[in-house]
Design a protein around this motif. Sequence first.
Motif, PDB file in Angstrom:
ATOM      1  N   VAL A   1      17.694  78.310 155.306  1.00 28.59           N
ATOM      2  CA  VAL A   1      18.440  79.010 156.361  1.00 28.59           C
ATOM      3  C   VAL A   1      18.885  80.387 155.871  1.00 28.59           C
ATOM      4  O   VAL A   1      18.816  81.375 156.598  1.00 28.59           O
ATOM      5  CB  VAL A   1      19.643  78.163 156.814  1.00 28.59           C
TER       6      VAL A   1
ATOM      7  N   CYS B   1      17.862  83.946 157.568  1.00 25.17           N
ATOM      8  CA  CYS B   1      18.844  84.935 158.015  1.00 25.17           C
ATOM      9  C   CYS B   1      18.629  86.278 157.316  1.00 25.17           C
ATOM     10  O   CYS B   1      18.746  87.338 157.939  1.00 25.17           O
ATOM     11  CB  CYS B   1      20.254  84.422 157.744  1.00 25.17           C
TER      12      CYS B   1
ATOM     13  N   LEU C   1      21.398  84.027 164.873  1.00 26.75           N
ATOM     14  CA  LEU C   1      21.584  82.577 164.807  1.00 26.75           C
ATOM     15  C   LEU C   1      20.487  81.847 165.581  1.00 26.75           C
ATOM     16  O   LEU C   1      20.004  80.792 165.146  1.00 26.75           O
ATOM     17  CB  LEU C   1      22.956  82.202 165.373  1.00 26.75           C
ATOM     18  N   GLN C   2      20.082  82.386 166.711  1.00 26.29           N
ATOM     19  CA  GLN C   2      19.028  81.750 167.492  1.00 26.29           C
ATOM     20  C   GLN C   2      17.695  81.765 166.750  1.00 26.29           C
ATOM     21  O   GLN C   2      16.949  80.780 166.767  1.00 26.29           O
ATOM     22  CB  GLN C   2      18.897  82.447 168.852  1.00 26.29           C
TER      23      GLN C   2
ATOM     24  N   ASN D   1      17.936  79.216 163.993  1.00 25.93           N
ATOM     25  CA  ASN D   1      17.878  77.870 164.549  1.00 25.93           C
ATOM     26  C   ASN D   1      16.447  77.483 164.918  1.00 25.93           C
ATOM     27  O   ASN D   1      16.012  76.356 164.673  1.00 25.93           O
ATOM     28  CB  ASN D   1      18.778  77.791 165.789  1.00 25.93           C
ATOM     29  N   THR D   2      15.705  78.431 165.486  1.00 24.82           N
ATOM     30  CA  THR D   2      14.308  78.154 165.828  1.00 24.82           C
ATOM     31  C   THR D   2      13.483  77.868 164.577  1.00 24.82           C
ATOM     32  O   THR D   2      12.692  76.919 164.537  1.00 24.82           O
ATOM     33  CB  THR D   2      13.705  79.343 166.583  1.00 24.82           C
TER      34      THR D   2
ATOM     35  N   SER E   1      14.455  74.412 163.260  1.00 24.09           N
ATOM     36  CA  SER E   1      13.953  73.336 164.118  1.00 24.09           C
ATOM     37  C   SER E   1      12.468  73.132 163.927  1.00 24.09           C
ATOM     38  O   SER E   1      11.977  71.995 163.880  1.00 24.09           O
ATOM     39  CB  SER E   1      14.260  73.645 165.585  1.00 24.09           C
TER      40      SER E   1
ATOM     41  N   THR F   1      26.171  74.465 159.825  1.00 26.68           N
ATOM     42  CA  THR F   1      27.163  75.291 160.496  1.00 26.68           C
ATOM     43  C   THR F   1      27.092  76.694 159.897  1.00 26.68           C
ATOM     44  O   THR F   1      27.060  76.849 158.681  1.00 26.68           O
ATOM     45  CB  THR F   1      28.576  74.718 160.330  1.00 26.68           C
TER      46      THR F   1
ATOM     47  N   ALA G   1      28.074  79.070 164.941  1.00 28.94           N
ATOM     48  CA  ALA G   1      27.397  77.846 165.384  1.00 28.94           C
ATOM     49  C   ALA G   1      28.012  76.670 164.636  1.00 28.94           C
ATOM     50  O   ALA G   1      27.672  76.394 163.483  1.00 28.94           O
ATOM     51  CB  ALA G   1      25.898  77.938 165.103  1.00 28.94           C
TER      52      ALA G   1
ATOM     53  N   LEU H   1      23.305  74.581 163.829  1.00 24.62           N
ATOM     54  CA  LEU H   1      21.865  74.776 163.831  1.00 24.62           C
ATOM     55  C   LEU H   1      21.165  73.463 163.510  1.00 24.62           C
ATOM     56  O   LEU H   1      21.666  72.639 162.745  1.00 24.62           O
ATOM     57  CB  LEU H   1      21.461  75.831 162.809  1.00 24.62           C
ATOM     58  N   GLY H   2      19.984  73.291 164.093  1.00 24.68           N
ATOM     59  CA  GLY H   2      19.177  72.116 163.794  1.00 24.68           C
ATOM     60  C   GLY H   2      19.439  70.926 164.679  1.00 24.68           C
ATOM     61  O   GLY H   2      18.877  69.856 164.445  1.00 24.68           O
TER      62      GLY H   2
ATOM     63  N   LEU I   1      19.741  77.611 171.376  1.00 21.98           N
ATOM     64  CA  LEU I   1      21.125  77.660 170.936  1.00 21.98           C
ATOM     65  C   LEU I   1      21.933  78.551 171.884  1.00 21.98           C
ATOM     66  O   LEU I   1      21.564  79.691 172.148  1.00 21.98           O
ATOM     67  CB  LEU I   1      21.198  78.205 169.512  1.00 21.98           C
TER      68      LEU I   1
END
Length: 352
Positions: free
Chosen positions: A169, A173, A187-188, A191-192, A195, A209, A228, A251-252, A258
């Motif tokens: 992560v 970022c 963040l989106q 998160n993608t 995932s 988080t 998040a 996230l996740g 998100l």
Amino acid sequence: MASASTPGLAVAMYGLVPIVLAGYWFELRGALLTATATTLMFVVDKVLLAPHPDLGGATVWLAAMNRALVFFGVGVLVTLLLRRERALALRVRAQEEELAELESLRAVLTPRDVPDRPHLHIATSFTPADGLVAGDFYLVVEGPASSTTIVVGDVVGHGLEAARCAAFVRAACATFARFTSDPVQLLQLANTALSETSGTGNGPSPFVTVVCLNVAAAPESTVRWAAAGHDVPWDLDTAAALPGGRIGVPLGIGAEPLVVEAGTTRLADGRGLLVFTDGLLEGRTADRDRSAPIALFGEERARQVLREHRGATPASVLDALVAAVTTFARGAPADDLCMVALRAEPVGAAAG
């Protein structure tokens, strides 16, 4: 009296040696085969090569059975002990490799040095927990238009898998932060990426988080933040949570996009911010009476420390917080404590 050179005595005395060696080299099958051969050698010796007057008829077979029990028992016992020793050796080697990887990941997740940013005095702090390694991390990186992006996160869980997830992560970022100054979009994107990576495995998806801030270059110094599943950043002097924003889920969680809303404030000269993981508010002792209720460090104690050090440098504030938490926990806390503090400097001052 039989001499030491007779075949029967030699088989009886030294028959265990090849059994032990066979068990070492070929494990159980080799030990059993060697025990069988050794028993047969004893029978051949006593029946054909050197018959003993006291061993005849059923007596020789009873003696052979007794020796077979010893030979086979030793073979099985040696094999089991060797298997246990080898399993322990493999486990120790795996633990050593895991510790080495954890040390490498920890150096990446919470580096001692952060890049200097114009007109910002930034300090970081990481206090490891007394126990399993968790997945706390922070990131300070340059964003678009000379802005500064700060990310602090915490993986739900402990151990090597949590550290690996945190490293992924953080790397995501760090990559995306160079192309967007929008913390929600950052963040989106993270998160993608998480995932998609989690979807390739058989285990459950890790939850992370994360809180993200982007500080625009001076003299604008606008701060946009998004969280998040994470605690909202605080003002470094008043200990008030930053206004606005809507916290999303960690996230996740699931494949749905998100949903997060950003909050906005301005970082005036001399004003500071504090970003932290839950190890601050949930600081507690790792060695406690299990029958007693859990006592947490809590928001009020943390806010009081900030008020008492109003106007201090970010490094001094972080030192005071760490000292307060470790004193409350009577040593290393039960959870990792990761913090980033920053304070805006006048445009004419040198960056710290």
